[in-house]
Design an enzyme around this catalytic site. Sequence first.
Site, PDB file in Angstrom:
ATOM      1  N   HIS A 467       5.278  -2.827   6.656  1.00  0.00           N
ATOM      2  CA  HIS A 467       6.925  -2.940   6.219  1.00  0.00           C
ATOM      3  C   HIS A 467       6.237  -3.401   5.103  1.00  0.00           C
ATOM      4  CE1 HIS A 467      11.321  -3.163   6.045  1.00  0.00           C
ATOM      5  NE2 HIS A 467      11.337  -4.100   5.125  1.00  0.00           N
ATOM      6  N   GLU A 468       5.969  -5.360   5.721  1.00  0.00           N
ATOM      7  CA  GLU A 468       5.971  -6.685   4.817  1.00  0.00           C
ATOM      8  C   GLU A 468       4.978  -6.331   4.222  1.00  0.00           C
ATOM      9  OE1 GLU A 468       8.525  -8.087   4.428  1.00  0.00           O
ATOM     10  OE2 GLU A 468       9.251  -7.317   6.377  1.00  0.00           O
ATOM     11  N   HIS A 471       6.614  -3.816   0.947  1.00  0.00           N
ATOM     12  CA  HIS A 471       7.501  -4.570  -0.548  1.00  0.00           C
ATOM     13  C   HIS A 471       6.100  -5.230  -1.648  1.00  0.00           C
ATOM     14  CE1 HIS A 471      11.190  -4.547   1.598  1.00  0.00           C
ATOM     15  NE2 HIS A 471      10.630  -4.608   2.316  1.00  0.00           N
TER      16      HIS A 471
END
Length: 676
Positions: A467-468, A471
């Site tokens: 997820h990170e 980003h």
Amino acid sequence: MSNPLLETHLLPPFSRIKPEHAVPAVDELLARNRERIAALTADPERNDWSLVAELEQLNDELAQAWSPVSHLNGVMNSDAWREAYNACLPKLSEYWTELGQHQGLFKAFESLAQSDAYPQLSKSRKKVIDNALRDFRLSGIALPEAQQKRYAELQQRLSELTTRFSENVLDATQGWWKQVDDEAELAGLPDHAVAAAKEAAKVKELEGWVITLDFPAYYAVMAFADSRSLREELYRAYSTRASDQGPKAGEWDNSAVMQEILDLRHELAQLLGFDTYADYSLATKMAQSPQQVVTFLEDLATETRPIAERELAELQAFAQERDGIEELMAWDVTYYGEKLKQARYDISQQELRPYFPLPKVLDGMFTIAGRLFDLDVEEQSSFDSWHDDARLFALKRNGEPFAYCYLDPFARSGKRGGAWMDDCRVRRRLSDSQLQLPVAYLVCNFTPPLPGQPALLTHDEVTTLFHEFGHGLHHMLTQMEEADISGINGVAWDAVELPSQFMENWCWEPEALALISGHHEAGEPLPQSLLDKMLAAKHFQSAMMMLRQLEFSLFDFRLHHEYQPGKTDIQALLNRVRDQVSVIRPPAENRFQHSFSHIFAGGYAAGYYSYKWAEVLSADAFSRFEEEGIFNAETGAAFRQEILEQGGSGDPMDLFVAFRGREPSVDALLRHSGIR
Ligand SMILES: [Zn+2]
């Protein structure tokens, strides 16, 4: 005296940066920026792009000095760092407010937008100017003087009211607790929850155990306490916090605060020329109209409800058979949900850990990104760091680095909890021959390795890392050259979670799992039987969970869209939403809305729907990979070029359509959640 925060390197000189550097650097840059902006706007005739570029340069130097301060405060916290950070915050917030209200800058941007030069500018430069003008207008700067004054009063009062709302919730949360003398009453609670209750009693200098309404304590009771009456008591106290109901009825009551917040928001929106606060909220979001949001949420609810009814019936039957529960109450749902989940899928995150050693996961993640987005990742062996755990990676194409990414993986004392991506440097054009490369921080709080072993991650942690990193890819793969729309800058709130949630999908695909998993001793990849169980558990009660989010989203959005001062009854509106979407009817005294801080005290007013909206986008984007092959390089290139590289330069709906060939559809999300 030289201040390392004022040096502009590609990577900050972390080992030399000390807390005492923060305030002088920020003071110096703010004073300089103010002076230069005054000079920039002194000539009312000046309205060319060079003014925007100079402003960007000033603010980027400020951002470069501030980024390591904010980062070190988060990952190497100490009294000195906290003090330095907190001393800078009000100075920065004053500066940004000043810029948002700067008549000279507003006039310059307005005049540039109307000049002959504007149509000749690139799409991305136009977008920078349009965004700036939009934000100036939303800050009331274009209003006649009397209305500007009213705008400032409204903002001031709203800020008091939202603070008051949070204080009431906090006081109400702390203002009730239950003392327990007999440990038998706590039967079912995990050991750590019992220990925490013991500790809470000690703090209050009481005998026995104390259960508070702090979320972890409350949740442990709702999920695990065998005593139904204890669950009911906690539920009633928790769900009536800061309201006119329950054991503390009338103390810290938010009813009037909420009414006034809604009145003032309505007035503020109308002052700025919007029909409702929902229209005002959408001015900066991807969703195009209130009707589009409401239809989106209602369609999801219609489709989800029958499945949720089935899930509830199943749960009811399970509770009946297990404990003779005739009617499942609001305080039974989480408890029997846990029991049913255990009975069906005895799978624990701990069991998965040996299959996800960090080196294997990172390697696999970089391989996946490499195949999809045509890049190589190379770890940097020597660099200036803040901690031995931190690592640095260069992202390369054709042997040339185009971005850098720090990873600080493990929990330690002095490090803020949770996981996040933050930008250290933004990609921007410095001169014809010079480009500033983007640099990202990825911060996680994984369990540190035992001696002689690699760090072993749970599958949840693997998903967090992806997820990170998603980003991070949005930040690092951008091809934009203007800071305000480069990477994640300028991306609409309801679209910013698209790349991050998108990357999570790979954690559930057998082909990708083969790359990111391998038993840390034996080396074999995750067995199919465990994967099957993981997938089944992923869908457990997903329709009920979805409906809960839809209830919150619809309530928030309709409240801010349909609100009429003096007429709208908040509880009646919530009841109508519940009639429409909920399968579990809470007791009449439930006052959930009185502690709904996201919308009454946070930034989610008429925006709570963003969670589901972004999930739809990421699921639908991923479905193109499901159709064309999850490692299809052409599909990967399209996602990179149409979404990741574009940053905030285009309307997010246009970007999505350019990638997907059509507007987003909810089909993929429903399928991924096991609902369709
Ligand atoms: Zn995120």
